[in-house]
Design an enzyme around this catalytic site. Structure first.
Site, PDB file in Angstrom:
ATOM      1  N   ARG A  82      -7.964  -2.532  -1.550  1.00  0.00           N
ATOM      2  CA  ARG A  82      -7.763  -1.434  -0.590  1.00  0.00           C
ATOM      3  C   ARG A  82      -8.110  -0.071  -1.198  1.00  0.00           C
ATOM      4  NH1 ARG A  82      -2.242  -2.260   2.444  1.00  0.00           N
ATOM      5  NH2 ARG A  82      -3.185  -0.658   3.763  1.00  0.00           N
TER       6      ARG A  82
ATOM      7  N   ASP B  16       0.308  -0.072  13.110  1.00  0.00           N
ATOM      8  CA  ASP B  16       0.656  -1.395  12.562  1.00  0.00           C
ATOM      9  C   ASP B  16       0.886  -2.434  13.658  1.00  0.00           C
ATOM     10  OD1 ASP B  16       0.467  -0.443  10.009  1.00  0.00           O
ATOM     11  OD2 ASP B  16       2.601   0.015   9.829  1.00  0.00           O
TER      12      ASP B  16
ATOM     13  N   SER C 207      -3.406   9.524   8.248  1.00  0.00           N
ATOM     14  CA  SER C 207      -2.671   8.607   7.376  1.00  0.00           C
ATOM     15  C   SER C 207      -1.387   9.234   6.868  1.00  0.00           C
ATOM     16  CB  SER C 207      -3.537   8.199   6.177  1.00  0.00           C
ATOM     17  OG  SER C 207      -2.717   7.580   5.210  1.00  0.00           O
TER      18      SER C 207
ATOM     19  N   ARG D 181      -8.026  -6.075   9.936  1.00  0.00           N
ATOM     20  CA  ARG D 181      -7.236  -6.618  11.053  1.00  0.00           C
ATOM     21  C   ARG D 181      -8.065  -6.799  12.323  1.00  0.00           C
ATOM     22  NH1 ARG D 181      -1.376  -3.729   9.809  1.00  0.00           N
ATOM     23  NH2 ARG D 181      -0.777  -5.306   8.287  1.00  0.00           N
TER      24      ARG D 181
ATOM     25  N   ARG E 104       1.243  -9.260   9.246  1.00  0.00           N
ATOM     26  CA  ARG E 104       1.261  -8.969  10.685  1.00  0.00           C
ATOM     27  C   ARG E 104       0.303  -9.876  11.464  1.00  0.00           C
ATOM     28  NH1 ARG E 104       4.860  -4.957  10.479  1.00  0.00           N
ATOM     29  NH2 ARG E 104       4.557  -3.307   8.950  1.00  0.00           N
TER      30      ARG E 104
ATOM     31  N   GLY F 221       0.822  -1.203   0.000  1.00  0.00           N
ATOM     32  CA  GLY F 221       0.000   0.000   0.000  1.00  0.00           C
ATOM     33  C   GLY F 221       0.861   1.260   0.000  1.00  0.00           C
TER      34      GLY F 221
ATOM     35  N   LYS G 274      -6.477  -2.254   6.346  1.00  0.00           N
ATOM     36  CA  LYS G 274      -5.056  -2.597   6.182  1.00  0.00           C
ATOM     37  C   LYS G 274      -4.947  -3.801   5.240  1.00  0.00           C
ATOM     38  CE  LYS G 274      -3.347   0.650   8.680  1.00  0.00           C
ATOM     39  NZ  LYS G 274      -2.588   1.710   8.001  1.00  0.00           N
TER      40      LYS G 274
HETATM   41  C1  S3P Z   1       2.863   3.825   6.374  1.00  0.00           C
HETATM   42  C2  S3P Z   1       1.753   4.407   6.948  1.00  0.00           C
HETATM   43  C3  S3P Z   1       0.698   3.643   7.600  1.00  0.00           C
HETATM   44  C4  S3P Z   1       1.149   2.228   7.932  1.00  0.00           C
HETATM   45  C5  S3P Z   1       1.878   1.565   6.788  1.00  0.00           C
HETATM   46  C6  S3P Z   1       3.097   2.368   6.412  1.00  0.00           C
HETATM   47  C7  S3P Z   1       3.871   4.678   5.717  1.00  0.00           C
HETATM   48  O1  S3P Z   1      -0.402   3.540   6.740  1.00  0.00           O
HETATM   49  O2  S3P Z   1       0.044   1.450   8.313  1.00  0.00           O
HETATM   50  O3  S3P Z   1       2.267   0.262   7.133  1.00  0.00           O
HETATM   51  O4  S3P Z   1       4.983   4.202   5.453  1.00  0.00           O
HETATM   52  O5  S3P Z   1       3.554   5.851   5.458  1.00  0.00           O
HETATM   53  P1  S3P Z   1      -1.581   4.653   6.703  1.00  0.00           P
HETATM   54  O6  S3P Z   1      -1.028   5.885   6.128  1.00  0.00           O
HETATM   55  O7  S3P Z   1      -2.644   4.052   5.836  1.00  0.00           O
HETATM   56  O8  S3P Z   1      -2.023   4.806   8.136  1.00  0.00           O
END
Ligand code: S3P
Length: 738
Positions: free
Chosen positions: A425, A618, A470, A649, A691, A397, A645
């Site tokens: 997602r 996370d 986020s 989760r 995870r 993601g 996620k």
């Molecule tokens: C991340 C931000 C988080 C996290 C992901 C990594 C990043 O996601 O859950 O594993 O590297 O910016 P969200 O921005 O969707 O909260």
């Protein structure tokens, strides 16, 4: 076509014809496999070697009695043979061929078969060997190989099915392709390399001291030229039959060689490294390329199950791999910088490798990773090139969301795709604000991937109030902001990880911060430097929780990143009563780092403060396990983001913990967990979520019986050495790969 095939006639008992005959006999495709060959000795050998049931001495009679006639003769002879057999075909009989060019064979067949063209279903097995003749026939030659069928508009679906079934019985995978496409693809993948092998050996053989050259030519020469031992007549025919497509490939290749020549002449190491690293990763990952995605796959497709026995421990000193978020960003900013960026501690997990490959696909030269070291030859903010195909980012993601911001500002079109989990997602959270900046982005239904991003759109800075906390959305907009006219600013409802801000500043790019508001403006540049990636606190979490729940444990995790926007897990565990100490605190490359020591101490249930949720986003799968071992009730709320996620989760943990006998209830934005003394055992599903898989593995430390965790392959996305480290500290886990 009759439903049951009584007799197959193979015309031409060479390697391919002979192997097909043998495979059909061995697998009882039909009662009789008859062979015909102009060479009587080959035909007799075919009978005595058991390759065919019968030798056809009278060709017209054999044709009349056959349901399928396979033309396995050289490409050039196809026309003559077709003309010979056509008058004798029995009603309903089918013809197919094995020729490695299709356009010319079909053109020749058209006038001969005239009104009966529907009977001809062209095919091409992609298998072979430099050996020839019926003695080399191998009934397994086509197993796990591809056979391309190029149906004509005149063919009925049932007839195409019959020919496909014949090939499937040999163990081959049957694919369909358009005729022209087939000839183009084969020119590139088969014809060009054969011609090059012939040409290289011929060139060297003509040198005066050729014996000397051949005497000392070791593995490389041998490997490269193995196919120069193939049948010259056959290859001459192919050279004539597929002329135009082959010429196109020779021209492309000449262009490539001449670029390499220039690089060698100029001692241009960067260009050579670029060509060699791209080729190396492409060569290692053929399968992804075959599915015509630009990303050379490192994704594990195997089915992996973890089996965990109770009675383990969590003791010792370990260093978990590099931080995933920082690793992604090191590649992105390193690529956009001026100069060479050297990264150490890079996470060699599938997610960050997906980002690395995406930049290689956009023309950035990247060396490594070798033991966590990566060298990125930055191309500057405007130096990216259009990738050859969609950028496939697997499960990641972060890759998709951050890249979308960067790509929205490029001059070329791109497409971002991912695996089944990523495809579910939400991407509207980045596409919507990017559109407000002027980006043109298409997503699939409900804002899901793939994302098709149109190039050449001027972006303008906006102010965006993020509806969710986020870091991915924030970072995406900051990356777009590097190119947008004026200022781009983002307000976050709660603090989220600030690695992008820190690293941009580390590269000399100004980022303004006032409380929850972060602002960038275009017009600056990034200068390359060194990045030391600390260990990932999200990976360390599994061992922190392992020690916190397992009596007698004492574990030290070295060099862990303790950025204040990431330490929710430390705060939450301490609130629960964990015995957790930070040792040797220091700063490395703009990120705070410490060794974390955790010793067992009884935990108590708490209401997790909502302001800690984004700082531990996370870590909840592992924290749910900790809560299930605590005395009393733990309430998690304000964590609805957990539902989008890599899996839902909340649901995944509720379902799995219930199987282990825990009293837990999911809520819209969290869960209510009642702690217990010990878990039961059972089979739990990780839903392909790394995870979740690791959380249930450590749960075994408080289980009375064995736990089986299904679908664990994606652990390799963030923590490729998890099982090895878990074993090292005393967790009784084994990995089963199917
Ligand atoms: C991340 C931000 C988080 C996290 C992901 C990594 C990043 O996601 O859950 O594993 O590297 O910016 P969200 O921005 O969707 O909260």
């Amino acid at each position: 076509m009759t439903d049951t095939v009584q007799q197959v006639l193979i015309l031409g008992l060479g390697l391919i014809g002979g192997s097909l005959a043998k495979a059909l006999r061995q697998r009882n495709f039909c009662p009789r496999v008859v062979g015909y060959d102009r060479n009587v000795a080959e035909l007799e050998a075919g009978v005595s070697l058991g390759v065919i049931d019968e030798a056809a001495l009278d060709l017209p009679a054999a044709v009349t009695n056959s349901d399928i006639v396979v033309l396995a003769v050289p490409v050039k002879a196809m026309e003559t043979v077709l003309a010979q057999i056509t008058p004798h075909l029995k009603p309903g009989a089918l013809i197919t061929d094995v020729g490695s060019t299709k356009g010319n064979i079909i053109a020749a067949a058209r006038p001969i078969l005239a009104g009966q063209l529907h009977r001809f279903v062209p095919g091409h097995p992609i298998a072979g060997s430099e050996k020839s003749g019926v003695a080399a026939a191998d009934g397994d030659l086509f197993r796990h190989h591809k056979v391309i069928v190029t149906p004509l508009v005149e063919n009925s679906a049932a007839d195409v099915q019959t020919i496909s079934r014949m090939w499937q019985i040999t163990g081959a995978e049957v694919l369909q392709m358009e005729i022209d496409r087939h000839d183009e693809v084969l020119a590139a993948t088969s014809h060009l390399p054969h011609l090059l092998a012939f040409s290289l050996v011929d060139t060297l053989a003509r040198e005066e001291d050729s014996t000397e050259i051949f005497r000392y030519a070791a593995g490389g020469f041998r490997d490269f030229t193995r196919i120069a031992a193939s049948d010259p007549v056959m290859w001459r025919d192919i050279g004539q039959a597929n002329r135009d497509a082959i010429l196109k490939q020779i021209d492309r290749f000449s262009e490539g060689v001449s670029k390499l020549r220039t690089a060698v002449a100029q001692g241009d190491g960067e260009t050579m490294t670029g060509i060699f690293t791209r080729a190396q990763s492409a060569r290692q990952h053929f399968s992804r390329i075959l599915s015509s995605t630009a990303y050379a796959n490192t994704m594990t497709t195997n089915d992996v199950t973890f089996h965990v026995q109770p009675g383990g421990s969590a003791n010792g000193t370990i260093r978990v791999p590099g931080d995933k978020s920082i690793s992604h960003r090191s590649i992105m900013l390193g690529a956009l910088a001026d100069g060479i960026t050297e990264v150490s501690g890079f996470l060699e997990g599938e997610d960050s490798l997906a980002t690395l490959q995406a930049f290689r696909d956009m023309g950035v030269v990247i060396e490594g990773p070798y033991e966590g070291e990566v060298k990125i030859y930055g191309v500057g903010l405007n130096g990216l090139q259009q990738p050859p195909g969609p950028l496939y980012v697997g499960n990641s993601g972060t890759s998709m969301r951050l890249l979308s911001g960067l790509l929205a500002a490029q001059s070329f079109d791109t497409e971002l795709t991912g695996d089944a989990s990523l495809t579910k997602r939400p991407m509207a959270r980045v596409a919507d604000p990017l559109r407000l900046m002027g980006a043109v982005i298409e997503t699939a239904e409900n804002g899901r991937p793939p994302m098709k991003i149109k190039g050449g759109q001027p972006l303008k800075g906006i102010h965006y109030d993020m509806p969710m906390a986020s870091a991915q959305v924030k970072s995406c907009l900051m990356l777009a902001g590097l190119y947008a006219e004026g200022e781009t600013s983002v307000t976050e409802p709660a603090p989220t990880r600030d690695h992008s801000e820190r690293m941009l500043r580390g590269f000399g790019y100004p980022v303004a911060q006032q409380g929850n508001l972060v602002t960038v403006e275009s017009g600056h540049s990034l200068s390359a430097g060194k990045i030391d990636v600390p260990s990932d606190i999200s990976s360390a979490t599994f061992f922190m929780v392992a020690a916190a729940i397992c009596p007698g444990s004492d574990i030290t995790l070295q060099h862990v990143g303790i950025n204040p926007t990431r330490i929710g897990v430390i705060n939450i565990l301490q609130l629960m009563g964990a015995d957790l100490e930070l040792l040797n605190e220091r700063e490395v490359g703009g990120e705070p780092v410490a060794d974390i020591r955790v010793r067992y101490a009884p935990l108590k249930g708490i209401h997790v403060p909502e302001d800690q949720v984004p700082l531990a986003i996370d870590e909840f799968p592992a924290l749910f396990v900790a809560a299930a071992c605590a005395q009393g009730q733990t309430v998690v709320s304000g964590a609805e983001e957990l539902r989008v996620k890599e899996s839902d989760r909340i649901q995944a943990m509720v379902d799995g913990l219930k199987i282990l006998g825990v009293d837990i209830e999911g809520t819209a934005d969290g869960a209510i967990i009642n702690g217990c003394e010990a878990f039961g055992g059972g089979v739990v599903e990780s839903h392909d979520d790394h995870r979740i898989a690791m959380a249930f593995t450590i749960a075994s430390l408080r289980a009375r019986e064995a736990i089986t965790v299904n679908e664990c392959a994606n652990v390799a996305t963030s923590f490729p050495v998890f099982v090895e480290l878990a074993q090292q500290v005393g967790i009784k886990v084994t990995k089963e790969e199917k």
